[in-house]
Design an enzyme around this catalytic site. Structure first.
Site, short mmCIF file in Angstrom:
data_model
loop_
_atom_site.label_atom_id
_atom_site.label_comp_id
_atom_site.label_asym_id
_atom_site.label_seq_id
_atom_site.Cartn_x
_atom_site.Cartn_y
_atom_site.Cartn_z
N ILE A 120 0.83 -1.20 0.00
CA ILE A 120 0.00 0.00 0.00
C ILE A 120 0.87 1.25 0.00
CG2 ILE A 120 -0.26 0.18 2.52
CD1 ILE A 120 -3.01 0.81 -0.09
N ARG A 166 12.20 -2.67 7.36
CA ARG A 166 13.12 -3.54 8.08
C ARG A 166 13.89 -4.50 7.17
NH1 ARG A 166 12.46 -3.40 13.57
NH2 ARG A 166 10.58 -2.37 14.36
N LYS A 206 -5.19 3.06 7.54
CA LYS A 206 -6.28 2.35 8.24
C LYS A 206 -5.87 0.91 8.54
CE LYS A 206 -7.52 -0.53 4.88
NZ LYS A 206 -7.53 -1.98 5.04
N ASP A 254 -9.88 -6.31 7.82
CA ASP A 254 -8.86 -5.43 7.26
C ASP A 254 -9.38 -4.76 5.99
OD1 ASP A 254 -5.91 -4.53 7.11
OD2 ASP A 254 -6.22 -5.51 5.17
#
Length: 306
Positions: free
Chosen positions: A14, A37, A88, A166
């Site tokens: 995203i 990461r 979100k 989700d």
């Protein structure tokens, strides 16, 4: 006016597909750093948000990580005096986002909980058409293939991962914006695969003091071919409103309405810059509150393994 130096924490799909292009296309912002990461540290990228905060002068941060770690990251960014945009859902719990709201107010920084589906021009047009209109029925269908949109991502099945909520929270964000009156969760059947802490599907019935007709929602991650993200509403006067493709297209009484606009994420960053300039926050808790209500009163049902 100087540009807003922004860092992006979490470089998943995203962020790569939506946040970065929206930032690059907005003259109010300058991308100053990223955190990912799995990437090697560089002049632009850091492996932790702590390293970024120590090393780069920033004005704002967008957090696009999975929801579980967001609170701790957001707290550190607010304490560093940075304006904050949250993908979100904003946090894993309601208490966390309430605490962030208080911290942002005390620190004098802007906090923006983004619900990207709300930023489709078709959604705003639907809300205008439905304002003050008594509703007869509403049907939400949010079906997609979890293996397409979350390939190999185990966090979605862990506690705090939201599961089918989700994507389903996008439907809730639209419904709570366009429905002319309060909307409550009355029943929720939640379908959990074996060894999963979150549901793969949910069948929900809403209620509203302003509507006696059926208000229903089907969320399902088991659709193998194609997606369906639709909200269909019929008013007492017989007006038929259909929001298709996740709120991207509006159909009124069977006729497509052209609504234009720049798209969800360009509008999100336009709004973020506006909030920063005005010294204000925008925190919308209705969609995540609706998810919490589904878990609070929902019944649990077994589903096939993922």
């Amino acid at each position: 006016m100087s540009r807003i130096r922004i860092g992006v924490i979490g470089l998943g799909k995203i962020a790569t597909d939506q946040h970065l292009p929206a930032i690059h296309s907005n003259l109010c912002f300058e991308l100053a750093a990223t955190v990912h990461r799995s990437s090697e540290p560089s002049a632009l990228n850091f492996s932790t948000h702590e390293a970024m905060l120590r090393s780069v002068e920033l004005d704002a941060v967008a957090i696009t990580t999975p929801p579980a770690p967001r609170y701790a990251i957001a707290r550190d960014c607010i304490e560093a005096g940075l304006h904050l945009l949250l993908e979100k859902p904003p946090t894993a719990t309601l208490a966390e986002i309430e605490d962030l709201r208080e911290r942002a107010a005390a620190r004098g920084v802007s906090l923006f909980t983004t619900w990207h589906a709300q930023h489709n021009p078709a959604v705003a047009a639907a809300a205008s058409l439905l304002a003050d209109q008594p509703i007869r029925t509403m049907r939400i269908t949010w079906h997609e293939d979890v293996h397409k949109w979350h390939p190999g991502q185990r966090w979605i099945w862990e506690a705090g991962g939201f599961g089918v909520f989700d994507p389903g929270i996008n439907a809730f964000s639209i419904a709570t914006l366009i429905f002319p009156g309060p909307l409550f969760v009355r029943e929720a059947a939640l379908h959990f695969p074996d060894s999963s802490h979150t549901p793969i599907a949910a069948d929900i019935r809403f209620a509203s003091p302003d509507c006696d007709g059926p208000l229903e929602c089907s969320l399902d991650w088991r659709r193998a071919a194609g997606e369906e993200w639709t909200i269909s509403i019929i008013t007492e006067a017989g007006l038929a409103i259909d929001l298709l493709e996740g709120g991207a297209r509006l159909v009124v009484d069977g006729v497509v309405r052209e609504t234009g606009g720049d798209g969800e994420y360009p509008d999100i960053y336009r709004r973020f810059a506006q909030l920063i300039g005005e010294g204000r926050s925008h925190v919308d808790l209705l969609p995540i509150g609706m998810v919490a209500d589904c878990f609070l009163i929902g019944s649990r049902h077994a589903a096939d393994p993922v």
